[in-house]
Design an enzyme around this catalytic site. Structure first.
Site, PDB file in Angstrom:
ATOM      1  CE  LYS A 140      14.572   7.340 -47.873  1.00 25.49           C
ATOM      2  NZ  LYS A 140      15.653   7.799 -47.816  1.00 25.49           N
ATOM      3  CG  ASN A 163      11.729   7.561 -52.086  1.00 24.85           C
ATOM      4  OD1 ASN A 163      11.539   8.523 -52.756  1.00 24.85           O
ATOM      5  ND2 ASN A 163      13.128   7.431 -51.833  1.00 24.85           N
ATOM      6  CG  HIS A 213      16.108  15.626 -48.779  1.00 25.60           C
ATOM      7  ND1 HIS A 213      16.095  15.679 -50.245  1.00 25.60           N
ATOM      8  CD2 HIS A 213      15.876  14.515 -48.429  1.00 25.60           C
ATOM      9  CE1 HIS A 213      16.430  14.438 -50.457  1.00 25.60           C
ATOM     10  NE2 HIS A 213      16.112  13.586 -49.424  1.00 25.60           N
TER      11      HIS A 213
END
Length: 457
Positions: A140, A163, A213
Site C-alpha cells: 500500500k 495510513n 490482522h
C-alpha cells in the site's frame, strides 16, 4: 488543514490522540465543532491540552473555549454522557471488536467513525478534486507514494494522507490549477475502511489480500469483507483498479459497481522495469501495473507516466538501500511486518550460479506461527539472523533449511552478518513481524538498523 463548515456547531468525541487524533481535534475546532478529547495515555491528553492552551480564556479546568467558535473539553467517552454527540471519532488502533466503546456507542445511538469519514463528509465543501484510495494487505505505502509521484510529475495539485502516516485532515485543501483539479491520494488500512461510511473514491485500488490482522476480524472472511467495503461505497461512474492475482481479490472484483480495470504483475515488461531503479522485483511489478492503471484513469499521458516510474525514489523502510560496505549491500525493509510482505523482498535477490546471497534479519512480534509465504524463496538465503520475541521460534523453523544465528538483538545481527557476508551479498532487514517488542514502531526499527549499518567499520 482541512476545515469545513459541515462540522460547525456539531459535537464529536475523539478517542485516541496520536497523530491522526491530534489532527482531528485541530480540524474540528477550526471548523467550529464542539470536541471532547481523550486518550488512555495521560501524556497524549496533556499534549493536546498544551496545543490549545492559548485558547483557554480564562483557564476553566477541563474546558478550552473560543477556538474559531469551537469548544474543547476533555473526558473519557466510557464515562461521559454520549447523548447528543454527532459521532465518536476513534483512532484506527482502537480494536472495536474488543473495546467496550463499541457497545456504549451503540446503546447511545452514536456512530463510530474515523478521520477518513470526516474527510469524506467535508468533501462537498472543498474545492473541486478527486480522491484515489489504495488498500491491500501488502504494497500500500509504495503504491500510494508512487501514484502520488506520478500525479505530481503530471503537474496536478496533490497530497498524500491516511495510513502512510500523514493525517489527511492536517493536509492543505487542494485548489485546481491549469493542469486540472487536485487529487488526494489516500493509503487506507482495513481499520480505516471500517470507520468510514461515505468515502466514494474516484479511483479505488486493491493490490492483494492475504491473511493479516485476524485478531480484529471474524476470521479471514471478515478481513476480506472489510477491504471490499471500499468498493461498495463507490458510485457507478467511478473506477476500480484491482490486481486479480489472488482469489480473494478476484472475488472483490466480481462484485464492484464502478468501472473495473484489472491488472497483474505480468502486465509489466521485465526489460522496461529495469529502467525503474526503485521498483525492482515482482512485487513492484504489481505496484507499477496498478499505478499505471490509476494514472491512465486520471488522464495522465504515457510519456509522463514512464518518466515518473524512472524517477521514483523508494520510501524509507521499504526496500531502502542504506549503504554498500565492503561490497555488501545493506537494505532496510522494516515495513515488512508479515511473511507475505517479506516474501517479495527475499525473492528480489535470487541466487547466482547456485550461490545464495541474502543474509536475512527477521523477527519481532509474530503475526503467525509460520513463514509459509517465504518458503518458496529459501534458496536465496545464505544465512538467517533471528531477533526479538519470535526469534527462537523462527530459528527453529529455519534451521532445517539454512544456517541460522539466533542473534536476539538487531545490532548483534547486523554485526554478525557483516562478518559473514561476502562481496555481492545483501544484508536484508525484512522482519516478517511487528516491531513492538523492542521498538516503538517499524520506523524506529529501521532507523536502528541504519544506525547499526552506518557504524560498521
Amino acid at each position: 488543514m482541512i476545515v469545513s463548515s459541515v462540522f460547525a456547531g456539531k459535537s464529536y468525541a475523539v478517542l485516541g490522540l496520536a497523530r491522526s487524533g491530534q489532527a482531528t481535534v485541530a480540524s474540528l475546532l477550526e471548523s467550529g465543532a464542539h470536541v471532547t478529547a481523550w486518550d488512555s495515555n495521560p501524556a497524549s491528553v496533556e499534549a493536546v491540552r498544551a496545543s490549545f492552551s492559548r485558547n483557554i480564556d480564562p483557564p476553566l479546568g477541563n474546558i478550552a473555549l473560543l477556538h474559531s467558535g469551537g469548544k474543547l473539553t476533555f473526558g473519557d467517552p466510557m464515562e461521559i454522557d454520549l447523548s447528543g454527540f454527532d459521532g465518536i471519532v476513534v483512532s484506527p488502533g482502537v480494536p472495536l471488536n474488543r473495546h467496550p466503546i463499541a457497545m456504549r456507542a451503540k446503546i447511545a445511538a452514536v456512530p463510530i467513525i474515523g478521520d477518513i469519514e470526516l474527510f469524506a463528509l467535508a468533501r462537498p465543501t472543498l474545492p473541486p478534486h478527486k480522491v484515489v484510495g489504495i488498500t491491500g494487505t501488502n504494497g500500500k505505502s509504495t503504491t500510494t507514494a508512487l501514484i502520488h509521484h506520478i500525479i505530481e510529475q503530471a503537474g496536478f495539485p496533490t497530497v498524500m494522507g491516511g495510513n502512510i502516516g500523514l493525517p489527511i485532515l492536517s493536509q492543505p485543501p487542494l485548489e485546481p490549477n491549469l493542469h486540472g483539479v487536485g487529487v488526494y491520494v489516500l493509503e487506507l488500512s482495513s481499520y480505516q475502511i471500517d470507520l468510514t461510511h461515505s468515502l466514494d473514491c474516484d479511483v479505488a485500488v486493491l493490490l492483494n489480500i492475504t491473511p493479516d490482522h485476524l485478531d480484529r476480524y471474524d476470521g479471514f472472511a471478515g478481513y476480506v469483507a472489510s477491504k471490499a467495503r471500499l468498493f461498495s461505497m463507490q458510485s457507478a461512474g467511478n473506477v476500480a483498479v484491482i490486481a486479480t492475482e489472488d482469489e480473494p481479490s478476484r472475488g472483490v472484483a466480481g462484485k464492484v459497481v464502478a468501472a473495473l480495470e484489472t491488472v497483474q504483475a505480468s502486465d509489466i515488461d521485465p526489460v522496461e522495469q529495469l529502467a525503474w531503479p526503485s521498483l525492482q522485483g515482482p512485487h513492484n511489478a504489481q505496484n507499477a501495473a496498478v499505478s499505471i492503471a490509476v494514472a491512465k484513469a486520471l488522464g495522465i499521458d504515457a510519456t509522463t507516466i514512464a518518466a515518473a516510474l524512472a524517477s521514483y525514489a523508494s520510501l524509507p523502510h521499504r526496500m531502502q538501500r542504506v549503504r554498500e560496505h565492503n561490497g555488501v549491500l545493506y537494505v532496510n525493509d522494516s515495513k515488512a511486518t508479515n511473511a507475505a510482505s517479506t516474501a517479495p523482498a527475499i525473492a528480489a535477490w535470487p541466487a547466482i550460479d547456485g550461490r545464495p546471497r541474502i543474509h536475512w534479519i527477521l523477527g519481532g512480534v509474530a503475526k503467525s506461527d509460520n513463514l509459509d509465504e517465504c518458503v518458496p524463496h529459501y534458496g536465496n538465503i545464505a544465512h538467517a539472523y533471528t531477533i526479538g520475541e519470535a526469534g527462537h521460534m523462527f530459528a527453529d523453523l529455519l534451521r532445517p533449511h539454512m544456517a541460522v544465528d539466533d542473534s536476539e538483538m538487531l545490532s548483534a545481527a547486523v554485526r554478525r552478518a557483516a562478518r559473514i557476508a561476502q562481496p555481492g551479498d545483501v544484508v536484508l532487514l525484512s522482519p516478517a513481524c511487528a516491531s513492538f517488542d523492542q521498538f516503538r514502531d517499524f520506523e524506529a526499527r529501521g532507523d536502528a538498523f541504519a544506525a547499526a549499518v552506518n557504524a560498521l567499520e
